[in-house]
Design an enzyme around this catalytic site. Structure first.
Site, PDB file in Angstrom:
ATOM      1  N   ASN A   9      27.887  34.683  51.472  1.00 11.73           N
ATOM      2  CA  ASN A   9      28.481  33.109  50.911  1.00 11.73           C
ATOM      3  C   ASN A   9      29.790  33.215  52.170  1.00 11.73           C
ATOM      4  O   ASN A   9      29.981  34.045  51.668  1.00 11.73           O
ATOM      5  CB  ASN A   9      29.395  33.148  49.349  1.00 11.73           C
ATOM      6  CG  ASN A   9      30.300  32.261  49.406  1.00 11.73           C
ATOM      7  OD1 ASN A   9      30.041  31.174  49.974  1.00 11.73           O
ATOM      8  ND2 ASN A   9      30.491  32.871  48.085  1.00 11.73           N
ATOM      9  N   LYS A  11      32.432  31.303  52.163  1.00  8.77           N
ATOM     10  CA  LYS A  11      33.411  30.684  51.577  1.00  8.77           C
ATOM     11  C   LYS A  11      33.674  29.390  52.406  1.00  8.77           C
ATOM     12  O   LYS A  11      32.502  28.666  52.999  1.00  8.77           O
ATOM     13  CB  LYS A  11      34.262  31.323  51.314  1.00  8.77           C
ATOM     14  CG  LYS A  11      33.266  32.856  50.375  1.00  8.77           C
ATOM     15  CD  LYS A  11      33.935  33.686  49.871  1.00  8.77           C
ATOM     16  CE  LYS A  11      33.437  34.852  49.156  1.00  8.77           C
ATOM     17  NZ  LYS A  11      34.710  36.129  48.296  1.00  8.77           N
ATOM     18  N   HIS A  97      29.859  29.955  41.192  1.00  4.29           N
ATOM     19  CA  HIS A  97      30.458  31.064  41.714  1.00  4.29           C
ATOM     20  C   HIS A  97      31.748  31.665  41.165  1.00  4.29           C
ATOM     21  O   HIS A  97      32.150  30.620  40.984  1.00  4.29           O
ATOM     22  CB  HIS A  97      30.455  30.660  43.109  1.00  4.29           C
ATOM     23  CG  HIS A  97      31.447  31.896  44.480  1.00  4.29           C
ATOM     24  ND1 HIS A  97      32.228  32.951  43.950  1.00  4.29           N
ATOM     25  CD2 HIS A  97      30.321  33.189  44.536  1.00  4.29           C
ATOM     26  CE1 HIS A  97      32.687  33.349  45.358  1.00  4.29           C
ATOM     27  NE2 HIS A  97      31.604  34.305  44.920  1.00  4.29           N
ATOM     28  N   GLU A  99      34.769  32.247  42.073  1.00  2.92           N
ATOM     29  CA  GLU A  99      35.502  31.232  42.297  1.00  2.92           C
ATOM     30  C   GLU A  99      35.565  30.405  42.384  1.00  2.92           C
ATOM     31  O   GLU A  99      36.770  29.054  41.419  1.00  2.92           O
ATOM     32  CB  GLU A  99      36.052  31.795  44.373  1.00  2.92           C
ATOM     33  CG  GLU A  99      36.368  32.569  44.152  1.00  2.92           C
ATOM     34  CD  GLU A  99      35.864  33.436  45.731  1.00  2.92           C
ATOM     35  OE1 GLU A  99      35.573  31.766  46.634  1.00  2.92           O
ATOM     36  OE2 GLU A  99      35.844  34.354  45.941  1.00  2.92           O
ATOM     37  N   GLU A 169      27.977  39.296  40.342  1.00  2.20           N
ATOM     38  CA  GLU A 169      28.779  39.613  40.415  1.00  2.20           C
ATOM     39  C   GLU A 169      30.455  39.481  39.508  1.00  2.20           C
ATOM     40  O   GLU A 169      30.203  39.039  39.378  1.00  2.20           O
ATOM     41  CB  GLU A 169      29.380  38.440  41.306  1.00  2.20           C
ATOM     42  CG  GLU A 169      28.242  38.033  42.635  1.00  2.20           C
ATOM     43  CD  GLU A 169      28.455  37.323  43.832  1.00  2.20           C
ATOM     44  OE1 GLU A 169      28.990  37.725  44.709  1.00  2.20           O
ATOM     45  OE2 GLU A 169      29.365  35.980  43.756  1.00  2.20           O
ATOM     46  N   GLY A 175      36.212  40.650  46.125  1.00  3.37           N
ATOM     47  CA  GLY A 175      37.134  40.223  47.544  1.00  3.37           C
ATOM     48  C   GLY A 175      37.728  41.047  47.965  1.00  3.37           C
ATOM     49  O   GLY A 175      37.368  42.307  47.995  1.00  3.37           O
ATOM     50  N   SER A 215      31.687  43.583  47.107  1.00  6.75           N
ATOM     51  CA  SER A 215      32.428  44.866  47.643  1.00  6.75           C
ATOM     52  C   SER A 215      31.341  45.483  48.015  1.00  6.75           C
ATOM     53  O   SER A 215      31.485  46.810  48.319  1.00  6.75           O
ATOM     54  CB  SER A 215      33.577  45.374  46.711  1.00  6.75           C
ATOM     55  OG  SER A 215      34.994  44.405  46.332  1.00  6.75           O
TER      56      SER A 215
HETATM   57  C1  PEP Z   1      31.160  36.964  47.222  1.00 10.25           C
HETATM   58  O1  PEP Z   1      32.819  36.258  46.665  1.00 10.25           O
HETATM   59  O2  PEP Z   1      30.479  36.393  46.534  1.00 10.25           O
HETATM   60  C2  PEP Z   1      31.218  38.758  47.192  1.00 10.25           C
HETATM   61  C3  PEP Z   1      29.978  39.025  46.791  1.00 10.25           C
HETATM   62  O3  PEP Z   1      32.697  39.178  48.392  1.00 10.25           O
HETATM   63  P1  PEP Z   1      32.999  40.297  48.940  1.00 10.25           P
HETATM   64  O4  PEP Z   1      31.415  40.788  49.327  1.00 10.25           O
HETATM   65  O5  PEP Z   1      34.049  39.693  50.039  1.00 10.25           O
HETATM   66  O6  PEP Z   1      33.573  40.838  47.969  1.00 10.25           O
END
Ligand code: PEP
Length: 260
Positions: A9, A11, A97, A99, A169, A175, A215
């Site tokens: 994604n 974002k 998601h 966020e 997630e 993040g 992450s």
């Molecule tokens: C996300 O925001 O869906 C995500 C997986 O981000 P990150 O891998 O950067 O933690």
């Protein structure tokens, strides 16, 4: 080798030109990997979607939207309707998601309306779920995940299961300030999710891929994919450079092959 799912994604990063260049580079770098064994998808920002959809070889990379309104049209300023997304001939729509849920306060009931609309309009639907750090602390991760699935897929017939993907997630893992879930913890939660999908959809629930996100990086990706219930990886920051994402995909595939 079983098909592994990899997606990212983008974002609110990358403008239209950057997105198209990124997608073309990623397609070129990964084109030798059989798509019988790799499902690769990227979810750009709305303003980059049209360019992404038109200029990407969709047999190599599928393109999705980050969100969608549940109504076809109406007084919903700032929203994007399924019909508008259909005009761009997209492959999938992501719903819920972290966020969207936590920054924009979307509820499970709203995610359910979006899931129903996306499936009705023929989109592959990626529902994201995950517990917060506080919920984990209280020991209710399983209950939270089950609620997000049961409400998120309320009134969705098993006939649609073939068009459903789920991403687990955990909110605390996402993040720059996130801590990745340990592969064992991810496996435990993926099992809960798979059991719930079976309860909801019967045998067809077993076919729904469940991806881990939060992450993911070159240091943890290989072990995560060796877990039985992890069907793929949904990667943020570690995927936004095409060369690095290609390297991660190749490494993960190698680890997976070696343990088979
Ligand atoms: C996300 O925001 O869906 C995500 C997986 O981000 P990150 O891998 O950067 O933690």
């Amino acid at each position: 080798m079983k098909k592994l799912y990899f997606g990212s994604n983008l974002k609110m990063y990358k403008n239209r030109k950057e997105t198209v260049l990124y997608l073309q580079e990623l397609a070129e770098l990964t084109k030798d990997i059989s798509r019988e064994e790799l499902h690769l998808f990227i979810i750009p920002s709305y303003t980059s979607l049209e360019g992404a959809a038109e200029e990407t070889d969709r047999s190599l990379i599928q393109i999705g939207a980050q969100n969608m309104c549940w109504e076809d049209q109406g007084q919903f300023t700032g929203e994007i309707s399924p019909l508008m997304l259909k005009e761009m001939n997209l492959d999938l729509v992501m719903i819920g998601h972290s966020e969207r849920r936590h920054v924009f306060r979307e509820t499970d009931v709203e995610e359910n309306k979006k899931v129903q609309a996306a499936l009705k309009h023929g989109f592959r639907t990626l529902l994201c779920i995950g517990e917060t750090a506080e919920e984990k602390e209280y020991g209710i991760s399983r209950e939270v995940l089950r609620k997000q699935l049961i409400v998120g897929f309320h009134n969705v017939s098993p006939a649609y299961a073939k068009n459903i993907w789920v991403a687990y997630e955990p909110v605390w893992s996402i993040g720059v300030n996130g801590t990745p879930a340990s592969p064992d913890y991810a496996e435990e939660m993926h099992k809960v999710i798979k059991e719930c999908l079976y309860e909801l959809f019967g045998e067809s629930g077993n076919e729904i891929p469940v991806l881990y996100g939060g992450s993911v990086n070159p240091g943890n990706a290989n072990e995560l994919i060796t877990k039985e219930s992890v069907d793929g990886l949904f990667v943020g920051r570690a995927a936004w450079n095409a060369k690095k994402f290609n390297a991660l995909i190749r490494d993960v595939r190698k680890s997976y092959n070696n343990q088979e």
